[in-house]
Design an enzyme around this catalytic site. Structure first.
Site, PDB file in Angstrom:
ATOM      1  N   HIS A  18       0.784  -1.225   0.020  1.00  0.00           N
ATOM      2  CA  HIS A  18      -0.064   0.070  -0.208  1.00  0.00           C
ATOM      3  C   HIS A  18       0.933   1.280   0.269  1.00  0.00           C
ATOM      4  CE1 HIS A  18      -2.707  -3.015   2.229  1.00  0.00           C
ATOM      5  NE2 HIS A  18      -3.448  -2.654   1.252  1.00  0.00           N
ATOM      6  N   VAL A  22       4.630  -5.407  -4.755  1.00  0.00           N
ATOM      7  CA  VAL A  22       5.827  -5.219  -3.702  1.00  0.00           C
ATOM      8  C   VAL A  22       6.079  -6.417  -2.991  1.00  0.00           C
ATOM      9  CG1 VAL A  22       6.848  -4.038  -1.765  1.00  0.00           C
ATOM     10  CG2 VAL A  22       5.475  -2.682  -3.347  1.00  0.00           C
TER      11      VAL A  22
END
Ligand code: AMP
Length: 284
Positions: free
Chosen positions: A35, A174
């Site tokens: 995020h 990620v």
């Protein structure tokens, strides 16, 4: 940083900053480095950055983890502040789904496959809540992670079809240093199950290497992925080699593909993917 809870306040925020460009990151909270990369990009590329934190009940199936989904608002707000967000929109369920709410956004075939097939109704919930959020926040750009690739494609398709005035930007997945794609649900995994889960990203990486060496037969790629991912402790739900635009399974060699899988590790459902032959930024 402002924290707004009502639709009326969030609308007023947009009206008061009418000439500013707004980058928007919709989330379900339990924020992590994945995020953070989206929020940092929204901050970098726009005048203002808005993050929403809302665990959306309509995208969870009856047997799924809506009630148990991790929630930690104080930590999430601190992360948003540190990253430079201008406003966090954290409405209650009643605020986004008022009494009598019955309208749903039904995406087309893009939502029928893969996660859509495994989680009936999931993308109707996703498309509905995002349409509401886009109408309230009125962002110029909204950022979505490649980790949920089908969600990114569904949102791109809904935004195009409904003629929404928002650009949908994809951001790379990620990963933790060991390769595991970061997910809010990883916190359910014990150290041992985490080791089992590593088979998923390793299998994807190995299949990507097979592609790089020139293999284009989708059946061979699928077979390789399945063999490597199905390690001990991993309950594979599906492996897929699909067209990255339509998400139709490939039945012949192609020059680009979405290679993806879903699995359960000790009851925790994990998904991951790699994109080959086309860049994330090149998706129409
Ligand atoms: P969620 O809170 O799980 O609904 O995710 C909110 C947004 O963060 C979605 O656009 C996700 O695709 C994105 N996201 C989640 N995990 C990652 C990750 N590991 N890397 C990049 N984006 C991510």
């Amino acid at each position: 940083m402002k924290v707004l809870r009502s639709v009326a306040e969030a609308r007023a925020f947009r009206t008061a900053s009418a000439t500013a460009s707004i980058g928007f990151v919709p989330t379900m909270g339990a924020l992590h480095e994945g995020h953070a990369s989206l929020i940092a990009r929204a901050v970098r590329e726009n005048d203002l950055a808005v993050v929403s934190i809302f665990v959306n009940p309509t995208q969870f199936g009856p047997q799924e983890d809506f009630g148990a989904y991790p929630r930690d608002e104080p930590a999430d707000l601190a992360a948003c502040e540190r990253l430079g967000a201008t406003m966090v929109f954290a409405p209650t369920v009643d605020e986004l789904y008022p009494a009598g709410d019955a309208t749903r956004v039904q995406p087309g075939p893009i939502a029928a496959r893969l996660e859509g097939a495994a989680r009936p109704g999931h993308f109707v919930g996703v498309a509905t809540v995002l349409t509401k959020l886009f109408a309230i926040v009125r962002p110029d750009v909204a950022y979505f992670g490649q980790k949920d690739f089908q969600q990114l494609r569904v949102v791109q398709t809904v935004a195009r079809d409904l003629r929404l005035a928002v650009r949908i930007a994809g951001c790379p997945t990620v990963r933790d240093p060991d390769g595991l794609a970061i997910s809010s649900r990883n916190r359910y995994l014990s150290a041992e199950h985490r080791r089992s889960a590593l088979a998923l990203s390793r299998a994807l990486r190995a299949t990507e290497e097979m592609w790089s060496r020139g293999e284009r037969d989708p059946a061979k790629l699928r077979e390789h992925l399945k063999r490597l991912a199905a390690g001990p402790g991993v309950g594979l739900e599906y492996v897929s080699v699909a067209d990255p635009l339509t998400l139709d399974e490939l039945d012949r060699p192609a020059d680009r593909a979405l290679i993806s899988l879903a699995a359960r590790v000790d009851g925790t459902r994990l998904i991951d993917n790699v994109l080959v032959g086309i860049a994330l930024e090149a998706l129409p």
